[in-house]
Enzyme design. Structure first.
Site, PDB file in Angstrom:
ATOM      1  N   ASP A  77       0.814  -1.218   0.000  1.00 57.13           N
ATOM      2  CA  ASP A  77       0.000   0.000   0.000  1.00 57.13           C
ATOM      3  C   ASP A  77       0.850   1.272   0.000  1.00 57.13           C
ATOM      4  O   ASP A  77       0.317   2.375  -0.115  1.00 57.13           O
ATOM      5  CB  ASP A  77      -0.932   0.002   1.223  1.00 57.13           C
ATOM      6  CG  ASP A  77      -1.952  -1.133   1.148  1.00 57.13           C
ATOM      7  OD1 ASP A  77      -2.323  -1.537   0.028  1.00 57.13           O
ATOM      8  OD2 ASP A  77      -2.365  -1.628   2.208  1.00 57.13           O
ATOM      9  N   LYS A  90      -6.143  -2.674  -7.005  1.00 54.08           N
ATOM     10  CA  LYS A  90      -6.436  -1.987  -5.744  1.00 54.08           C
ATOM     11  C   LYS A  90      -7.645  -1.067  -5.945  1.00 54.08           C
ATOM     12  O   LYS A  90      -8.422  -1.264  -6.865  1.00 54.08           O
ATOM     13  CB  LYS A  90      -5.192  -1.226  -5.263  1.00 54.08           C
ATOM     14  CG  LYS A  90      -4.035  -2.161  -4.906  1.00 54.08           C
ATOM     15  CD  LYS A  90      -4.397  -3.056  -3.744  1.00 54.08           C
ATOM     16  CE  LYS A  90      -3.293  -4.043  -3.393  1.00 54.08           C
ATOM     17  NZ  LYS A  90      -3.699  -5.016  -2.399  1.00 54.08           N
TER      18      LYS A  90
HETATM   19  C1  S3P Z   1      -5.030  -5.909   3.473  1.00 55.58           C
HETATM   20  C2  S3P Z   1      -4.262  -6.632   2.591  1.00 55.58           C
HETATM   21  C3  S3P Z   1      -3.717  -6.060   1.346  1.00 55.58           C
HETATM   22  C4  S3P Z   1      -3.724  -4.537   1.380  1.00 55.58           C
HETATM   23  C5  S3P Z   1      -5.033  -3.978   1.890  1.00 55.58           C
HETATM   24  C6  S3P Z   1      -5.337  -4.485   3.291  1.00 55.58           C
HETATM   25  C7  S3P Z   1      -5.556  -6.610   4.672  1.00 55.58           C
HETATM   26  O1  S3P Z   1      -4.537  -6.473   0.270  1.00 55.58           O
HETATM   27  O2  S3P Z   1      -3.444  -4.007   0.108  1.00 55.58           O
HETATM   28  O3  S3P Z   1      -4.993  -2.572   1.913  1.00 55.58           O
HETATM   29  O4  S3P Z   1      -6.048  -5.938   5.600  1.00 55.58           O
HETATM   30  O5  S3P Z   1      -5.468  -7.839   4.713  1.00 55.58           O
HETATM   31  P1  S3P Z   1      -4.303  -7.876  -0.494  1.00 55.58           P
HETATM   32  O6  S3P Z   1      -4.618  -8.975   0.440  1.00 55.58           O
HETATM   33  O7  S3P Z   1      -5.264  -7.846  -1.652  1.00 55.58           O
HETATM   34  O8  S3P Z   1      -2.864  -7.850  -0.937  1.00 55.58           O
END
Ligand code: S3P
Length: 427
Positions: free
Chosen positions: A314, A341
């Protein structure tokens, strides 16, 4: 849509506390709902994403008292959520939709999960596939996106090896696994944030961990507990980068979650020559907490390897901005996930840097940033993506002239007070 303006030339000083961690906040609410007894949470993230989780849980019969950063969650016990006839609206929040899909897979009724235009464009097959393999019925649109219909049932534990490294997928499978017969394991290609595992421990559930494999047993009851949410490193990243970039800055960010799986951006910035003093500040929610004191520094370019990306996923937008100002080229490898995203963030970063007069190029899944840019104020539309909005605002503070960020109100997703907090510390 509202625009935010910022003029370059200032420096940051003083101290700041960032909002509670968004990932930990979602999980604390969800585990509290599945526990026996009342879970008291403080320091909850204030943004719209965590509000979405709170409202979805309420719709499923969970009593959650207290507005703002405190919540008393009256747990309904494992498998105890109540059916909701209407839509469960996850808003803009991928974490809400994917983690709740895992929970609902363990409940023997039909649920309908939906969200805003951005969320309904994001890939959901990655959670649907393991939940189906466990015995749930999950339906998506023809393109594998939400709205998602889940009919939960008697689940069986599985061993799942997701092709993409995603903490949301891992967490969805583990949450379903709590409701399944037997053991459920997830083996990740690269380790991702482990907040679910840490919090499950706080709620009294045994989690087996070895290398990149994590396993839970079905039917393990959760015990209500107290959770104090540490500050969000993804929000802190904007301050760390801004204090590094604005000449003459000296700023302390207090009480930040320093989970090694979240602070890849600190390691990248340190490699670039950033001056960051880290001081231990205890533990919250099973997570290490730190204070970070940052002073401005001349940065140099770096290479970010694909295996590092889950640890800074992020923070790529703000790191790319730092790279644009650094001496020499930077390369970020393996950023394919950024296309999925809140917006196509990979394209968004390249457009943002170009708007401020920096040179950046997307090359397959890699991003190449030329470095050495003299940033000039720009008009930039945040395209509904909170991380792009905050990055553009920091770019404006580091640029010559005035910048206008339109659609800046999407900061409400994760960090509603950012612009006001920033203005207060900008001299
Ligand atoms: C998150 C995991 C990440 C991240 C998101 C929050 C989480 O996403 O980008 O902002 O809280 O598990 P991904 O699991 O799609 O990589």
């Amino acid at each position: 849509m509202s625009a935010r303006r910022v003029t370059g030339g200032g420096r940051l000083s003083g101290e700041v506390r960032v909002p509670g961690d968004k990932s930990v906040s979602h999980r604390a609410l969800i585990l509290g709902a599945l526990a026996e007894g009342t879970t008291e949470i403080d320091g909850l993230a204030p943004g719209a994403d965590v509000r979405s989780t709170r409202e979805v849980l309420r719709a499923l019969g969970v009593t959650i008292e207290g507005p703002g950063s405190h919540a008393a969650v009256h747990g309904r016990g494992l498998g105890g959520l109540a059916a909701h006839g209407g839509d469960l609206d996850a808003g803009n929040s991928g974490t809400t939709m994917r983690l709740m899909a895992g929970v609902l897979a363990g409940h023997p009724f039909l649920s309908h999960l939906t969200g805003d235009g951005s969320l309904c464009g994001r890939p959901m097959e990655r959670v649907a596939a393991p939940l189906r393999a466990m015995g749930a019925t999950v339906e998506l649109t023809a393109t594998g996106t939400a709205p998602m219909t889940v009919v939960g049932g008697r689940l069986k534990g599985i061993d799942w090896s997701p092709p993409v490294a995603s903490a949301q997928v891992k967490s969805a499978v583990l949450l379903a696994g709590l409701h399944a017969e037997g053991r459920t394991s997830v083996t990740e290609p690269v380790p991702t944030r482990d907040h679910t595992e840490r919090l499950l421990g706080l709620f009294g559930v045994a989690v087996e961990r070895a290398g990149t494999r994590v396993a839970v047993d079905g039917g393990s009851d959760l015990r209500a507990c107290r959770v104090s949410v540490p500050g969000d490193p993804s929000s802190a990243a904007f301050w760390v980068a801004a204090a590094s970039l604005l000449p003459g800055s000296a700023l302390t960010v207090r009480g930040v979650c320093a989970n090694p799986a979240r602070v890849g951006f600190l390691r990248a910035l340190e490699r670039m020559g950033a001056k960051i003093r880290r001081a231990a500040a205890g533990e919250k929610a099973g997570e290490p907490v730190e204070d970070w004191t940052v002073s401005a520094a001349a940065l140099r370019g770096t290479e970010v390897a694909a295996r590092e990306v889950p640890g800074l996923v992020d923070e790529v937008p703000i790191l790319a901005l730092a790279a644009a100002r650094a001496g020499g080229q930077s390369v970020f490898r393996g950023l394919g996930e950024l296309r999925h995203k809140e917006s196509d963030r990979l394209a968004g970063i390249a457009d943002l840097l170009a708007a401020f007069g920096a040179e950046a190029r997307v090359d397959g899944d890699d991003l190449r940033v030329a470095g050495g840019a003299v940033l000039r104020g720009a008009a930039f539309d945040a395209r509904g993506d909170h991380r792009l909005a905050l990055t553009a605002f920091v770019a404006g503070a580091a640029a010559k002239g005035t910048t206008s960020v339109s659609g800046a109100e999407c900061a409400e997703i994760s960090y509603p007070s950012f612009y006001a907090d920033f203005a207060e510390r900008l001299k």
